[in-house]
Write a protein that holds these residues in place. Structure first.
Motif, PDB file in Angstrom:
ATOM      1  N   GLU A 118      22.494  46.531 -32.058  1.00 40.08           N
ATOM      2  CA  GLU A 118      22.709  45.079 -32.060  1.00 40.08           C
ATOM      3  C   GLU A 118      23.180  44.592 -30.689  1.00 40.08           C
ATOM      4  N   PHE A 119      24.069  45.371 -30.066  1.00 42.98           N
ATOM      5  CA  PHE A 119      24.559  45.024 -28.740  1.00 42.98           C
ATOM      6  C   PHE A 119      23.400  44.926 -27.755  1.00 42.98           C
ATOM      7  N   TYR A 120      22.563  45.952 -27.722  1.00 40.69           N
ATOM      8  CA  TYR A 120      21.455  45.992 -26.757  1.00 40.69           C
ATOM      9  C   TYR A 120      20.531  44.782 -26.908  1.00 40.69           C
ATOM     10  N   VAL A 121      20.129  44.492 -28.115  1.00 47.87           N
ATOM     11  CA  VAL A 121      19.229  43.360 -28.347  1.00 47.87           C
ATOM     12  C   VAL A 121      19.913  42.051 -27.948  1.00 47.87           C
ATOM     13  N   SER A 122      21.158  41.895 -28.327  1.00 45.28           N
ATOM     14  CA  SER A 122      21.875  40.644 -28.040  1.00 45.28           C
ATOM     15  C   SER A 122      22.079  40.408 -26.549  1.00 45.28           C
ATOM     16  N   VAL A 123      22.527  41.438 -25.817  1.00 46.37           N
ATOM     17  CA  VAL A 123      22.836  41.205 -24.398  1.00 46.37           C
ATOM     18  C   VAL A 123      21.600  41.153 -23.512  1.00 46.37           C
ATOM     19  N   THR A 124      20.486  41.642 -23.999  1.00 45.51           N
ATOM     20  CA  THR A 124      19.260  41.556 -23.192  1.00 45.51           C
ATOM     21  C   THR A 124      18.381  40.370 -23.574  1.00 45.51           C
ATOM     22  N   ARG A 125      18.667  39.731 -24.738  1.00 46.77           N
ATOM     23  CA  ARG A 125      17.790  38.644 -25.193  1.00 46.77           C
ATOM     24  C   ARG A 125      18.497  37.373 -25.638  1.00 46.77           C
ATOM     25  N   LYS A 126      19.738  37.465 -26.107  1.00 43.73           N
ATOM     26  CA  LYS A 126      20.322  36.334 -26.817  1.00 43.73           C
ATOM     27  C   LYS A 126      21.457  35.612 -26.099  1.00 43.73           C
ATOM     28  N   ILE A 127      22.105  36.237 -25.131  1.00 40.64           N
ATOM     29  CA  ILE A 127      23.209  35.558 -24.454  1.00 40.64           C
ATOM     30  C   ILE A 127      22.663  34.692 -23.317  1.00 40.64           C
ATOM     31  N   PRO A 128      23.428  33.672 -22.895  1.00 38.92           N
ATOM     32  CA  PRO A 128      22.936  32.744 -21.865  1.00 38.92           C
ATOM     33  C   PRO A 128      22.539  33.421 -20.540  1.00 38.92           C
ATOM     34  N   SER A 129      23.307  34.424 -20.128  1.00 40.29           N
ATOM     35  CA  SER A 129      22.984  35.156 -18.895  1.00 40.29           C
ATOM     36  C   SER A 129      22.746  36.621 -19.262  1.00 40.29           C
ATOM     37  N   PRO A 130      21.532  36.938 -19.704  1.00 39.73           N
ATOM     38  CA  PRO A 130      21.265  38.288 -20.209  1.00 39.73           C
ATOM     39  C   PRO A 130      21.488  39.381 -19.169  1.00 39.73           C
ATOM     40  N   LEU A 131      21.877  40.549 -19.654  1.00 36.96           N
ATOM     41  CA  LEU A 131      21.986  41.721 -18.795  1.00 36.96           C
ATOM     42  C   LEU A 131      20.588  42.293 -18.579  1.00 36.96           C
ATOM     43  N   SER A 132      20.419  42.985 -17.479  1.00 43.59           N
ATOM     44  CA  SER A 132      19.156  43.699 -17.283  1.00 43.59           C
ATOM     45  C   SER A 132      19.087  44.826 -18.315  1.00 43.59           C
ATOM     46  N   LYS A 133      17.889  45.249 -18.629  1.00 50.65           N
ATOM     47  CA  LYS A 133      17.734  46.350 -19.580  1.00 50.65           C
ATOM     48  C   LYS A 133      18.430  47.604 -19.066  1.00 50.65           C
ATOM     49  N   ASP A 134      18.324  47.850 -17.760  1.00 50.68           N
ATOM     50  CA  ASP A 134      18.950  49.045 -17.194  1.00 50.68           C
ATOM     51  C   ASP A 134      20.465  49.013 -17.364  1.00 50.68           C
ATOM     52  N   LEU A 135      21.092  47.864 -17.088  1.00 52.76           N
ATOM     53  CA  LEU A 135      22.544  47.753 -17.239  1.00 52.76           C
ATOM     54  C   LEU A 135      22.943  47.871 -18.709  1.00 52.76           C
ATOM     55  N   ALA A 136      22.218  47.207 -19.590  1.00 58.39           N
ATOM     56  CA  ALA A 136      22.526  47.292 -21.020  1.00 58.39           C
ATOM     57  C   ALA A 136      22.385  48.725 -21.526  1.00 58.39           C
ATOM     58  N   ARG A 137      21.378  49.421 -21.037  1.00 60.08           N
ATOM     59  CA  ARG A 137      21.185  50.816 -21.444  1.00 60.08           C
ATOM     60  C   ARG A 137      22.315  51.704 -20.927  1.00 60.08           C
ATOM     61  N   LEU A 138      22.816  51.408 -19.746  1.00 64.53           N
ATOM     62  CA  LEU A 138      23.959  52.153 -19.216  1.00 64.53           C
ATOM     63  C   LEU A 138      25.195  51.944 -20.083  1.00 64.53           C
ATOM     64  N   VAL A 139      25.427  50.700 -20.517  1.00 65.42           N
ATOM     65  CA  VAL A 139      26.564  50.415 -21.397  1.00 65.42           C
ATOM     66  C   VAL A 139      26.406  51.171 -22.716  1.00 65.42           C
ATOM     67  N   VAL A 140      25.215  51.118 -23.310  1.00 63.71           N
ATOM     68  CA  VAL A 140      24.966  51.833 -24.563  1.00 63.71           C
ATOM     69  C   VAL A 140      25.245  53.318 -24.384  1.00 63.71           C
ATOM     70  N   THR A 141      24.759  53.886 -23.294  1.00 59.90           N
ATOM     71  CA  THR A 141      24.980  55.304 -23.028  1.00 59.90           C
ATOM     72  C   THR A 141      26.462  55.616 -22.885  1.00 59.90           C
ATOM     73  N   SER A 142      27.207  54.744 -22.218  1.00 61.65           N
ATOM     74  CA  SER A 142      28.636  55.012 -22.014  1.00 61.65           C
ATOM     75  C   SER A 142      29.428  54.952 -23.317  1.00 61.65           C
ATOM     76  N   TYR A 143      29.012  54.100 -24.255  1.00 63.48           N
ATOM     77  CA  TYR A 143      29.718  54.000 -25.532  1.00 63.48           C
ATOM     78  C   TYR A 143      29.189  54.980 -26.575  1.00 63.48           C
ATOM     79  N   ALA A 144      28.146  55.700 -26.264  1.00 65.16           N
ATOM     80  CA  ALA A 144      27.571  56.640 -27.229  1.00 65.16           C
ATOM     81  C   ALA A 144      28.585  57.694 -27.668  1.00 65.16           C
ATOM     82  N   ILE A 145      29.551  58.015 -26.818  1.00 63.51           N
ATOM     83  CA  ILE A 145      30.548  59.026 -27.205  1.00 63.51           C
ATOM     84  C   ILE A 145      31.462  58.530 -28.319  1.00 63.51           C
ATOM     85  N   TRP A 146      31.526  57.224 -28.533  1.00 64.15           N
ATOM     86  CA  TRP A 146      32.309  56.655 -29.638  1.00 64.15           C
ATOM     87  C   TRP A 146      31.516  56.630 -30.937  1.00 64.15           C
ATOM     88  N   CYS A 147      30.249  56.928 -30.862  1.00 67.06           N
ATOM     89  CA  CYS A 147      29.328  56.698 -31.971  1.00 67.06           C
ATOM     90  C   CYS A 147      29.460  57.762 -33.062  1.00 67.06           C
TER      91      CYS A 147
END
Length: 141
Positions: free
Chosen positions: A49-78
């Protein structure tokens, strides 16, 4: 904070949304504290949900690469979501009168051993399946 805290999608989104103002400051502080205490937990549903929202739904979307980096960094909490959590979510959905996706968050939080869910979307102060709902943004007007 004490015990594990399950982080809902909106907390992650606000932490990375440059247009979120005070909510961004609060979300970043919450996440920093959870990192330092090694107390954060989330599910693959939250990361998706985070990835889709920050790359498509927020006013200033993150780049896919940056969003993927965030997802990867939080994967250890998953935590892994299993068919058992889905079945529990069905029960929570019916008993608590909440939507399925929210029920799956609650089910995952309970299975992870979290004592609370940090979310703006659920009813703060409510306890569902033994997990307390807290809204970290409640004091923001």
């Amino acid at each position: 904070m004490s015990g594990k805290s399950f982080v809902d999608t909106n907390v992650l989104i606000y932490a990375h949304d440059a247009d979120a103002g005070e909510k961004q400051r609060v979300a970043k502080a919450v996440l920093r504290e959870l990192w330092s205490e090694r107390a954060g937990v989330l599910s693959i549903q939250v990361l998706q949900e985070f990835y889709v929202s920050v790359t498509r739904k927020i006013p200033s979307p993150l780049s896919k690469d940056l969003a993927r980096l965030v997802v990867t960094s939080y994967a250890i909490w998953c935590m892994e979501t299993t068919p058992a959590e889905v079945a529990t979510a069905f029960r929570i959905e019916d008993e608590s009168q909440i939507g399925f996706w929210d029920a799956l968050i609650v089910s995952s939080a309970a299975e992870s051993g979290a004592s609370r869910i940090l979310s703006e979307d659920l009813n703060a102060g409510q306890r569902i399946a033994g997990v307390l709902i807290e809204n970290p943004f409640a004091d923001i007007r």
